[in-house]
Design a protein around this motif. Structure first.
Motif, PDB file in Angstrom:
ATOM      1  N   GLY A  87      28.675  36.373  48.583  1.00 56.16           N
ATOM      2  CA  GLY A  87      30.054  36.015  48.328  1.00 56.16           C
ATOM      3  C   GLY A  87      30.702  37.042  47.432  1.00 56.16           C
ATOM      4  N   PRO A  88      32.005  36.919  47.227  1.00 55.77           N
ATOM      5  CA  PRO A  88      32.713  37.900  46.405  1.00 55.77           C
ATOM      6  C   PRO A  88      32.320  37.805  44.944  1.00 55.77           C
ATOM      7  N   GLY A  89      32.278  38.934  44.288  1.00 59.37           N
ATOM      8  CA  GLY A  89      31.926  38.966  42.882  1.00 59.37           C
ATOM      9  C   GLY A  89      33.117  38.774  41.954  1.00 59.37           C
ATOM     10  N   LEU A  90      34.310  38.877  42.503  1.00 59.52           N
ATOM     11  CA  LEU A  90      35.522  38.756  41.695  1.00 59.52           C
ATOM     12  C   LEU A  90      36.496  37.816  42.393  1.00 59.52           C
ATOM     13  N   GLN A 112      42.425  30.657  42.499  1.00 61.70           N
ATOM     14  CA  GLN A 112      41.950  30.783  43.874  1.00 61.70           C
ATOM     15  C   GLN A 112      40.654  29.989  44.057  1.00 61.70           C
ATOM     16  N   THR A 113      40.091  30.093  45.241  1.00 61.11           N
ATOM     17  CA  THR A 113      38.875  29.364  45.582  1.00 61.11           C
ATOM     18  C   THR A 113      37.677  30.304  45.623  1.00 61.11           C
ATOM     19  N   LEU A 114      36.648  29.911  44.904  1.00 65.31           N
ATOM     20  CA  LEU A 114      35.374  30.624  44.921  1.00 65.31           C
ATOM     21  C   LEU A 114      34.552  30.088  46.076  1.00 65.31           C
ATOM     22  N   SER A 115      34.097  30.988  46.942  1.00 64.02           N
ATOM     23  CA  SER A 115      33.279  30.574  48.089  1.00 64.02           C
ATOM     24  C   SER A 115      31.988  31.380  48.105  1.00 64.02           C
ATOM     25  N   ARG A 173      37.364  25.178  43.869  1.00 65.65           N
ATOM     26  CA  ARG A 173      38.802  25.431  43.957  1.00 65.65           C
ATOM     27  C   ARG A 173      39.429  25.588  42.580  1.00 65.65           C
ATOM     28  N   PHE A 174      40.586  26.219  42.559  1.00 68.08           N
ATOM     29  CA  PHE A 174      41.394  26.358  41.343  1.00 68.08           C
ATOM     30  C   PHE A 174      40.553  26.891  40.177  1.00 68.08           C
ATOM     31  N   SER A 185      38.922  36.608  37.144  1.00 67.85           N
ATOM     32  CA  SER A 185      39.820  37.442  36.358  1.00 67.85           C
ATOM     33  C   SER A 185      40.953  37.936  37.243  1.00 67.85           C
ATOM     34  N   SER A 186      42.092  38.103  36.620  1.00 68.71           N
ATOM     35  CA  SER A 186      43.232  38.654  37.364  1.00 68.71           C
ATOM     36  C   SER A 186      43.212  40.172  37.320  1.00 68.71           C
TER      37      SER A 186
END
Length: 115
Positions: free
Chosen positions: A7-10, A15-18, A84-85, A114-115
């Motif tokens: 999955g993505p590291g950032l 947003q949603t972490l998947s 989520r969120f 992080s943004s």
């Protein structure tokens, strides 16, 4: 069994972490397996996020339940986490593991919010 997270590291805040865990060496539908997500924020202890049983029933941490979904794809022998969120407090090393029979863990994947 062997487990591998992907999955993505950032992930950006809100947003949603998947994450997906790919299992090898055994079927996720084998009796008594319990497939689990655990995380460890920097400098803190392990936190149980939730899991899904061999039959497909799920259990979620009460503190994360409103934002969490755990699902599986039996055709791919995978199970997945969606959170989520997200906020920076969700930054952690995320592990998938099997706690019913084998006690096997994946190597973990770092997720930073992080943004």
């Amino acid at each position: 069994v062997q487990l591998q997270e992907s999955g993505p590291g950032l992930v950006k805040p809100s947003q949603t972490l998947s994450l997906t865990c790919t299992v090898s060496g055994g079927s996720i539908t084998t009796n008594n397996y319990f497939w689990t997500w655990i995380r460890q924020p920097p400098g803190k202890g392990l936190e149980w996020v939730g899991g899904i049983s061999y039959s497909g029933s799920t259990g979620l941490s009460p503190s994360l339940k409103s934002r969490t979904s755990i699902s599986r794809d039996t055709s791919k022998n995978q199970f997945s986490l969606q959170l989520r969120f997200v906020t920076p407090e969700d930054t952690a090393m995320y592990y998938c593991c099997e706690l019913g029979l084998s006690g096997s863990w994946g190597q973990g994947t770092q997720v930073t919010v992080s943004s």
